[in-house]
Design a protein around this motif. Sequence first.
Motif, short mmCIF file in Angstrom:
data_model
loop_
_atom_site.label_atom_id
_atom_site.label_comp_id
_atom_site.label_asym_id
_atom_site.label_seq_id
_atom_site.Cartn_x
_atom_site.Cartn_y
_atom_site.Cartn_z
N ILE A 1 0.85 -1.20 0.00
CA ILE A 1 0.00 0.00 0.00
C ILE A 1 0.88 1.24 0.00
CG2 ILE A 1 -1.70 1.34 1.33
CD1 ILE A 1 -2.74 -1.42 2.36
N PHE A 2 1.87 1.27 0.89
CA PHE A 2 2.76 2.43 0.96
C PHE A 2 3.66 2.53 -0.27
CE2 PHE A 2 2.23 1.87 5.73
CZ PHE A 2 1.35 2.92 5.85
N ASP A 3 4.16 1.38 -0.73
CA ASP A 3 5.07 1.41 -1.87
C ASP A 3 4.36 1.92 -3.14
OD1 ASP A 3 7.85 0.52 -2.74
OD2 ASP A 3 6.60 -0.46 -4.24
N GLU A 4 3.13 1.50 -3.33
CA GLU A 4 2.39 1.96 -4.51
C GLU A 4 2.14 3.46 -4.49
OE1 GLU A 4 -1.11 -0.42 -4.55
OE2 GLU A 4 -0.05 -2.27 -5.14
N GLN A 5 2.00 4.01 -3.27
CA GLN A 5 1.77 5.44 -3.11
C GLN A 5 3.08 6.23 -2.97
OE1 GLN A 5 -1.28 6.95 -3.24
NE2 GLN A 5 -2.08 4.93 -3.79
N LYS A 6 4.21 5.53 -3.10
CA LYS A 6 5.54 6.14 -2.96
C LYS A 6 5.69 6.85 -1.61
CE LYS A 6 6.37 6.63 -7.92
NZ LYS A 6 6.77 7.54 -9.02
N ILE A 7 5.20 6.17 -0.57
CA ILE A 7 5.35 6.66 0.81
C ILE A 7 6.42 5.83 1.49
CG2 ILE A 7 4.21 6.86 3.06
CD1 ILE A 7 1.57 7.28 1.49
N ILE A 8 7.39 6.49 2.10
CA ILE A 8 8.48 5.78 2.78
C ILE A 8 7.95 5.16 4.07
CG2 ILE A 8 10.70 6.07 3.94
CD1 ILE A 8 11.16 8.44 1.96
N GLN A 9 8.30 3.89 4.27
CA GLN A 9 7.94 3.19 5.50
C GLN A 9 9.22 2.72 6.18
OE1 GLN A 9 5.69 -0.44 4.98
NE2 GLN A 9 4.99 -0.46 7.11
N ILE A 10 9.37 3.08 7.46
CA ILE A 10 10.54 2.63 8.22
C ILE A 10 10.04 1.82 9.41
CG2 ILE A 10 12.66 3.31 9.39
CD1 ILE A 10 12.56 5.95 7.89
N ALA A 11 10.14 0.50 9.30
CA ALA A 11 9.65 -0.39 10.35
C ALA A 11 10.62 -0.43 11.51
CB ALA A 11 9.43 -1.79 9.79
N ASN A 12 10.10 -0.72 12.69
CA ASN A 12 10.93 -0.72 13.90
C ASN A 12 10.97 -2.06 14.62
OD1 ASN A 12 8.08 -0.02 14.50
ND2 ASN A 12 8.77 -0.08 16.62
N GLY A 13 9.98 -2.93 14.37
CA GLY A 13 9.94 -4.20 15.08
C GLY A 13 9.46 -5.31 14.17
N SER A 14 10.01 -5.36 12.95
CA SER A 14 9.57 -6.32 11.94
C SER A 14 10.81 -6.92 11.30
CB SER A 14 8.71 -5.62 10.89
OG SER A 14 7.66 -4.89 11.52
N THR A 15 11.19 -8.10 11.76
CA THR A 15 12.51 -8.65 11.45
C THR A 15 12.50 -9.76 10.40
OG1 THR A 15 12.31 -10.18 13.32
CG2 THR A 15 13.42 -8.08 13.73
N ALA A 16 11.33 -10.15 9.90
CA ALA A 16 11.25 -11.24 8.92
C ALA A 16 12.09 -10.92 7.69
CB ALA A 16 9.81 -11.49 8.51
N ILE A 17 12.84 -11.89 7.23
CA ILE A 17 13.80 -11.70 6.13
C ILE A 17 13.11 -11.22 4.86
CG2 ILE A 17 15.42 -12.90 4.61
CD1 ILE A 17 15.98 -14.77 7.03
N ARG A 18 11.96 -11.81 4.55
CA ARG A 18 11.35 -11.56 3.24
C ARG A 18 10.83 -10.13 3.06
NH1 ARG A 18 6.21 -15.55 4.13
NH2 ARG A 18 4.61 -14.02 4.70
N LEU A 19 10.71 -9.39 4.14
CA LEU A 19 10.20 -8.02 4.04
C LEU A 19 11.10 -7.15 3.18
CD1 LEU A 19 9.01 -7.33 7.70
CD2 LEU A 19 7.64 -8.10 5.77
N THR A 20 12.40 -7.42 3.21
CA THR A 20 13.33 -6.62 2.40
C THR A 20 13.88 -7.38 1.20
OG1 THR A 20 15.01 -7.23 4.04
CG2 THR A 20 14.08 -5.01 4.19
N GLU A 21 13.26 -8.50 0.87
CA GLU A 21 13.67 -9.27 -0.30
C GLU A 21 12.74 -9.03 -1.49
OE1 GLU A 21 16.43 -11.10 -0.68
OE2 GLU A 21 17.09 -10.55 1.33
N LYS A 22 11.85 -8.08 -1.36
CA LYS A 22 10.83 -7.83 -2.40
C LYS A 22 11.22 -6.72 -3.37
CE LYS A 22 7.18 -9.03 0.89
NZ LYS A 22 5.93 -8.55 1.55
N GLY A 23 12.32 -6.04 -3.09
CA GLY A 23 12.74 -4.96 -3.96
C GLY A 23 11.88 -3.71 -3.85
N LEU A 24 11.35 -3.45 -2.65
CA LEU A 24 10.52 -2.26 -2.44
C LEU A 24 11.41 -1.07 -2.09
CD1 LEU A 24 7.62 -3.83 -0.32
CD2 LEU A 24 7.73 -3.50 -2.79
N LYS A 25 11.44 -0.09 -2.94
CA LYS A 25 12.34 1.06 -2.78
C LYS A 25 12.04 1.87 -1.53
CE LYS A 25 13.99 5.30 -4.94
NZ LYS A 25 14.11 6.09 -6.16
N TYR A 26 10.78 1.94 -1.13
CA TYR A 26 10.39 2.87 -0.07
C TYR A 26 10.30 2.20 1.30
CZ TYR A 26 9.37 5.66 -4.17
OH TYR A 26 9.49 6.33 -5.37
N PHE A 27 10.73 0.94 1.41
CA PHE A 27 10.68 0.24 2.69
C PHE A 27 12.07 0.10 3.29
CE2 PHE A 27 10.90 -3.53 5.37
CZ PHE A 27 9.87 -3.27 6.26
#
Length: 373
Positions: free
Chosen positions: A109-135
């Motif tokens: 949702i955030f990536d499609e809207q080009k909104i930067i998301q900075i997670a603080n307690g989300s450690t699952a590996i796959r969250l950053t394996e998707k190639g999402l520029k704004y995460f």
Amino acid sequence: MKRISFVVLALFIMLGSAHAAETVKIGLMAPMTGSWASEGAEMKQVCDLLAEQVNAKGGVAGKKIEVITEDDGGVPQTAALAAQRLAALKVTVVIGTYGSAVTEASQNIFDEQKIIQIANGSTAIRLTEKGLKYFLRTCPRDDEQAKVAAQTIRKLGVKKLAILHDNSTYAKGLADETKGLLAADKGVEIVFFDALTPKEQDYTTVLTKMKSFQPEMVFFTGYYGEAGLLLKQAKQMNWKVTFMGGDATNNPDLVKSAGKDASAGFYFLSAPLPKDLPSEDAKAFLATFTKKYGNPPNSIYAVLAGDGLRVALEAIAKTNSTDTEKVADYLHKNLKDFPGLTGKISFNDKGDRVGEVYRVYKVNEEGLFILQP
């Protein structure tokens, strides 16, 4: 009369637009209700205080900061709705949230809207394996946590290990990563690997099953609510086995639910707790936080949320822009060793925090969390 009403309405709209233009809108997505509400409450307190401090110095890029909080309830479906509400408000950056599955429900949702998301307690590996520029995230990944878990298990001389998870994105990922790292270690035998159902009130069946395999340690990779109950019921069964948890067990409520006797000797992995943050900047902020709210923050995830806000504001200030394309590029490419409250912060191309963060803690007889050497 109608014309006057129309003019007044138009004036309010203009004033509202002017107000929006004068502020930098920062979203905070956090579990303000539900099982993890204590985490959300502290995330909001930290971010509100940081915004107050920055605004007292004139804001950022010539504008004041406006923090807008949305409750995700610690539930993926609710998180998706919260993300849609924040996107509709045209926020520049969203801080949060706590829980990998909850974060994952909001990412696209955030990536499609080009909104930067900075997670603080989300450690699952796959969250950053998707190639999402704004995460991005200020917390480390589960593969880093698994390395520390495996090292600790070996260091403690464990020969027979039980691994228990809750089938969530985070817990299953950490369990699998740790199992994989120990698979080639002939000195450690994994005698049990299974899942429990979260939010139940009786775990004696799974505890009895694990006990039959006679492990020397149980590594539970789920959350603090279930961990506390496991410790309490294991003691009631008079099962004297060492328990260790992942970073999601790092919460004082674990001791409240388990009791001091049952939680004594429990190991867990975590980024440094607020009380153990070494920098003078961190100590000063914690003192200000304590003065304002009456006690220091209990959770490191609240402070990691604060670091997410701090790096976002740094990027906005350095680019002198709220253009998320420019801000995201700065965070990925130009932010180097930023002096965060939780230590130096840099991000790689995937949006992961660079460097070792995890530490090992042990609960003492008084129920205090003690950093291990």
